[in-house]
Motif scaffolding. Structure first.
Motif, PDB file in Angstrom:
ATOM      1  N   ASP A 181     -19.448  53.888 -28.764  1.00 43.17           N
ATOM      2  CA  ASP A 181     -20.717  52.828 -29.054  1.00 43.17           C
ATOM      3  C   ASP A 181     -20.424  51.451 -28.898  1.00 43.17           C
ATOM      4  O   ASP A 181     -19.155  51.199 -29.752  1.00 43.17           O
ATOM      5  N   ILE A 182     -21.014  50.507 -28.104  1.00 37.67           N
ATOM      6  CA  ILE A 182     -20.387  49.188 -28.162  1.00 37.67           C
ATOM      7  C   ILE A 182     -21.183  48.557 -29.526  1.00 37.67           C
ATOM      8  O   ILE A 182     -22.041  48.734 -29.926  1.00 37.67           O
ATOM      9  N   ASP A 183     -20.182  47.915 -30.020  1.00 33.87           N
ATOM     10  CA  ASP A 183     -20.478  47.223 -31.281  1.00 33.87           C
ATOM     11  C   ASP A 183     -21.169  45.725 -31.132  1.00 33.87           C
ATOM     12  O   ASP A 183     -21.221  45.127 -30.235  1.00 33.87           O
ATOM     13  N   GLN A 184     -22.345  45.664 -32.325  1.00 31.55           N
ATOM     14  CA  GLN A 184     -23.250  44.790 -32.119  1.00 31.55           C
ATOM     15  C   GLN A 184     -23.670  44.452 -30.995  1.00 31.55           C
ATOM     16  O   GLN A 184     -24.134  43.272 -30.646  1.00 31.55           O
ATOM     17  N   PHE A 185     -24.275  45.441 -30.290  1.00 25.93           N
ATOM     18  CA  PHE A 185     -24.792  44.989 -28.704  1.00 25.93           C
ATOM     19  C   PHE A 185     -26.161  44.435 -28.646  1.00 25.93           C
ATOM     20  O   PHE A 185     -26.349  43.905 -27.952  1.00 25.93           O
ATOM     21  N   LYS A 186     -26.907  44.890 -29.713  1.00 24.55           N
ATOM     22  CA  LYS A 186     -28.241  44.132 -30.154  1.00 24.55           C
ATOM     23  C   LYS A 186     -27.981  42.748 -30.080  1.00 24.55           C
ATOM     24  O   LYS A 186     -28.693  41.910 -29.391  1.00 24.55           O
ATOM     25  N   LEU A 187     -27.117  42.192 -30.879  1.00 23.67           N
ATOM     26  CA  LEU A 187     -26.764  40.944 -31.144  1.00 23.67           C
ATOM     27  C   LEU A 187     -26.329  40.296 -29.802  1.00 23.67           C
ATOM     28  O   LEU A 187     -26.784  39.315 -29.543  1.00 23.67           O
ATOM     29  N   ASN A 222     -27.283  41.319 -27.042  1.00 22.73           N
ATOM     30  CA  ASN A 222     -28.295  41.102 -25.823  1.00 22.73           C
ATOM     31  C   ASN A 222     -29.183  39.879 -26.533  1.00 22.73           C
ATOM     32  O   ASN A 222     -29.741  39.101 -25.468  1.00 22.73           O
ATOM     33  N   GLY A 281     -28.436  54.437 -23.319  1.00 26.20           N
ATOM     34  CA  GLY A 281     -28.145  53.074 -24.086  1.00 26.20           C
ATOM     35  C   GLY A 281     -26.975  52.576 -23.973  1.00 26.20           C
ATOM     36  O   GLY A 281     -26.408  52.577 -22.937  1.00 26.20           O
ATOM     37  N   LEU A 324     -22.577  46.273 -19.665  1.00 30.60           N
ATOM     38  CA  LEU A 324     -22.465  47.788 -19.819  1.00 30.60           C
ATOM     39  C   LEU A 324     -21.790  48.306 -18.559  1.00 30.60           C
ATOM     40  O   LEU A 324     -20.926  49.156 -18.764  1.00 30.60           O
ATOM     41  N   ARG A 331     -16.287  48.965 -37.874  1.00 25.91           N
ATOM     42  CA  ARG A 331     -16.329  49.095 -36.189  1.00 25.91           C
ATOM     43  C   ARG A 331     -15.090  48.662 -35.722  1.00 25.91           C
ATOM     44  O   ARG A 331     -14.132  48.350 -36.196  1.00 25.91           O
ATOM     45  N   GLY A 333     -26.301  41.570 -20.715  1.00 23.10           N
ATOM     46  CA  GLY A 333     -26.055  42.922 -21.454  1.00 23.10           C
ATOM     47  C   GLY A 333     -25.720  43.950 -20.654  1.00 23.10           C
ATOM     48  O   GLY A 333     -24.934  44.647 -20.820  1.00 23.10           O
ATOM     49  N   ASP A 334     -26.638  44.088 -19.156  1.00 25.70           N
ATOM     50  CA  ASP A 334     -26.474  45.024 -18.316  1.00 25.70           C
ATOM     51  C   ASP A 334     -24.969  44.874 -17.704  1.00 25.70           C
ATOM     52  O   ASP A 334     -24.422  45.770 -17.381  1.00 25.70           O
ATOM     53  N   LYS A 371     -18.565  53.089 -37.651  1.00 29.89           N
ATOM     54  CA  LYS A 371     -19.507  52.062 -37.499  1.00 29.89           C
ATOM     55  C   LYS A 371     -19.270  51.399 -38.865  1.00 29.89           C
ATOM     56  O   LYS A 371     -19.401  50.152 -39.249  1.00 29.89           O
ATOM     57  N   ARG A 373     -22.251  58.151 -19.300  1.00 28.74           N
ATOM     58  CA  ARG A 373     -23.167  57.187 -20.074  1.00 28.74           C
ATOM     59  C   ARG A 373     -24.110  58.090 -20.972  1.00 28.74           C
ATOM     60  O   ARG A 373     -24.871  58.872 -20.292  1.00 28.74           O
ATOM     61  N   HIS A 422     -30.703  39.847 -21.260  1.00 26.32           N
ATOM     62  CA  HIS A 422     -30.742  41.117 -20.953  1.00 26.32           C
ATOM     63  C   HIS A 422     -29.644  41.599 -19.926  1.00 26.32           C
ATOM     64  O   HIS A 422     -29.186  42.525 -20.023  1.00 26.32           O
TER      65      HIS A 422
END
Ligand SMILES: Nc1nc2c(ncn2[C@@H]2O[C@H](COP(=O)(O)OP(=O)(O)OP(=O)(O)O)[C@@H](O)[C@H]2O)c(=O)[nH]1
Length: 523
Positions: free
Chosen positions: A390-396, A398, A433, A410, A514, A406-407, A510, A430, A403
């Motif tokens: 899982d990518i760490d802090q990916f929301k941040l 993005n 997400g 990925l 992380r 972000g793509d 996590k 994949r 976005h």
């Protein structure tokens, strides 16, 4: 309708068409030609026979004339004498010349002398009566009339006559001196019966077969049609032609019948018809074989191939070397279509197991791979390991960037994972997400730990800028489970159970900071 039934129908219709064609040619072209030829030959036979009759008559006419202008005969008529008869009017001579009767009359139509051959003894009196018919005028009799003789008109009368139902050729010539200067003293008549001997002679001269039949009651006979001696053209084609010749004075008559060598049309006997049908069948069958070999068989083959293909779900190619170009083209086009269809199918299959963004295997592909791995594990053939990434802090990430970036991150991470795992017997997918899953066909804790660390470092070394939690770059956390080959009651566990444990390890990674790897043995 099936092609086989169609070809059978085609065969039948071809047979019927060819048979009709042959009949049409026979009736509309061949027969009229033959008829014209036969009509021509029959006409020739008729003309030849008339000519032979005429030739036969001519020599008697000539003989009669020779006697009529013989001066000694003139003297004999004026002054009849037995001596002249004994020396000159010899039966042998008449017999040799085929003369059956001779009559010498004076100018006043009195009979001077007559000769009757024994062969006509039955008709002798009737013949004498016919020849001796007297008349004062120029009537239809043989003897020249008294009026003609007194007018000193020389004459010759002759023709074929029916006497007592028998055909005679009779000729009469007035007797006068050879210089033609003296008086007509009388007339001489000669008659010849057309008997079998004469028929043979005329037949051999004309090469035409004919017969003469005596008819006693001519009115009952279904003729006459035409006059044998004056008709010019035969009206129709027949096997034979007949003419009725009447006696001028009574009902007695004869029928002359010509039996033609060729009749109206060639008769088709059973053997000829069978032979014709056999030839037609051979021709049609041969044509059908060619048609079948080059057209129908390829189409049946074509159809079978398509049927088999759809039954087996396998699209087999069709042989494409045919004699007929169009069939070749259809085969080639079909094969081309198959290739395109296969490509499309491959593409669609790929789409179902491929992630659209990162172009690596998606969750469905992962499950298919996992099934085979679990199966071999259940069979205790090999162990494996699963890593949830899982990518760490990916929301941040993005949030900080947009976005689209972000793509791109990925895609870069997916590429990095694939590249790092390229030399392993493993599958990178994949999971959903910003989560990835790696299945490695290896159950050694140490080597899996090494692989996981390599992955983690590879992603960090991508140097995707992400300044958070004290790191400068985008990082990943890995939770992994090593599933050993030999595991008690392995068959009770599914891939889902392994995944669940790997998820737990990821959660720990996590929670504990992380950018780290947390592994455990499957339990
Ligand atoms: N750009 C982009 N973002 C995605 C995609 N799929 C998921 N995400 C984002 O990934 C983020 C995941 O966030 P979280 O599940 O809160 O986790 P996190 O922010 O990575 O935090 P931790 O996992 O705790 O480190 C969400 O903001 C999703 O919108 C995608 O296909 N493209």
């Amino acid at each position: 309708m099936t092609l086989k039934r169609f070809s059978l129908l085609l065969l039948l219709s071809l047979l019927m068409s060819v048979a009709c064609l042959v009949m049409a040619i026979y009736y509309f072209f061949y027969l009229p030609g033959i008829n014209a030829e036969v009509a021509d030959q029959q006409q020739q036979e008729y003309v030849l026979l008339k000519a032979a009759f005429s030739t036969s008559a001519k020599n008697l006419t000539t003989l009669n004339y020779d006697y009529a202008v013989w001066d000694s005969l003139v003297d004999f008529v004026v002054q009849p004498s037995d001596e002249f008869i004994e020396n000159n009017l010899l039966p042998n001579a008449f017999e040799a010349a085929n003369v059956d009767a001779v009559f010498i009359h004076k100018a006043d139509q009195q009979l001077v002398w007559q000769y009757l051959d024994s062969s006509i003894i039955e008709t002798a009196s009737a013949l004498s009566e016919f020849v001796g018919k007297k008349t004062t005028t120029n009537a239809d009799t043989l003897l020249p009339s008294l009026a003609e003789i007194s007018a000193q008109i020389p004459s010759t009368r002759h023709g074929y006559y029916v006497i007592a139902a028998q055909l005679f050729y009779i000729t009469n010539t007035t007797i006068l001196p050879s210089e033609g200067t003296g008086e007509i003293v009388g007339s001489i008549t000669m008659a010849r019966l057309v008997d079998s001997k004469m028929i043979d002679e005329i037949t051999s001269n004309s090469m035409v077969t004919f017969s003469i039949d005596n008819i006693n009651n001519a009115s009952t006979y279904p003729l006459p049609i035409h006059d044998f001696f004056s008709q010019n053209q035969l009206k129709e084609v027949n096997a034979s032609h007949s003419w009725l010749i009447h006696n001028k004075f009574d009902e007695q008559a004869v029928v002359i019948t010509v039996h033609h060598r060729k009749t109206s049309r060639p008769q088709l006997d059973a053997v000829s018809v069978m032979l014709l049908l056999f030839i037609i069948t051979i021709i049609v069958t041969f044509s059908m074989m060619i048609l079948s070999r080059f057209l129908i068989s390829p189409l049946i083959h074509f159809n079978n191939n398509i049927n088999n293909s759809s039954n087996d779900n396998l699209m087999a190619k069709i042989p494409s070397q045919h004699f007929i170009d169009e069939i070749d083209n259809v085969s080639n086009s079909f094969n081309q279509l198959l290739i395109r269809f296969a490509e499309q199918q491959n593409y669609l299959e790929t789409l179902t197991v491929q992630d659209a963004l990162t172009q690596i295997t998606n969750r469905r592909g992962l499950e298919a791979f996992a099934d085979s791995v679990i199966t071999t594990w259940h069979q205790q053939e090999s162990g494996f390991s699963v890593m949830m990434i899982d990518i760490d802090q990916f929301k941040l990430y993005n949030d900080r960037h947009d976005h689209l970036l972000g793509d791109k991150a990925l895609v870069d991470v997916a590429g990095c994972l694939m590249e790092t795992m390229a030399c392993y017997d493993a599958l990178v997918a994949r999971y959903g997400g910003e989560e990835f899953c790696v299945i490695v066909k290896d159950d050694h804790m140490q080597s899996i730990n090494d692989v996981a660390e390599r992955l983690r470092m590879a992603v960090e070394n991508l140097h995707i800028k992400h300044d958070v939690d004290g790191t400068l770059w985008l990082t990943i956390s890995i939770g992994g489970v090593v599933v050993p080959k030999l595991f008690e009651h392995a068959e009770r566990y599914l891939f889902h159970d392994v995944l669940k444990q790997a998820d737990k390890q990821l959660y720990i990674a996590k929670k504990t900071g992380r950018n780290k790897v947390v592994l455990s043995l499957f339990q």
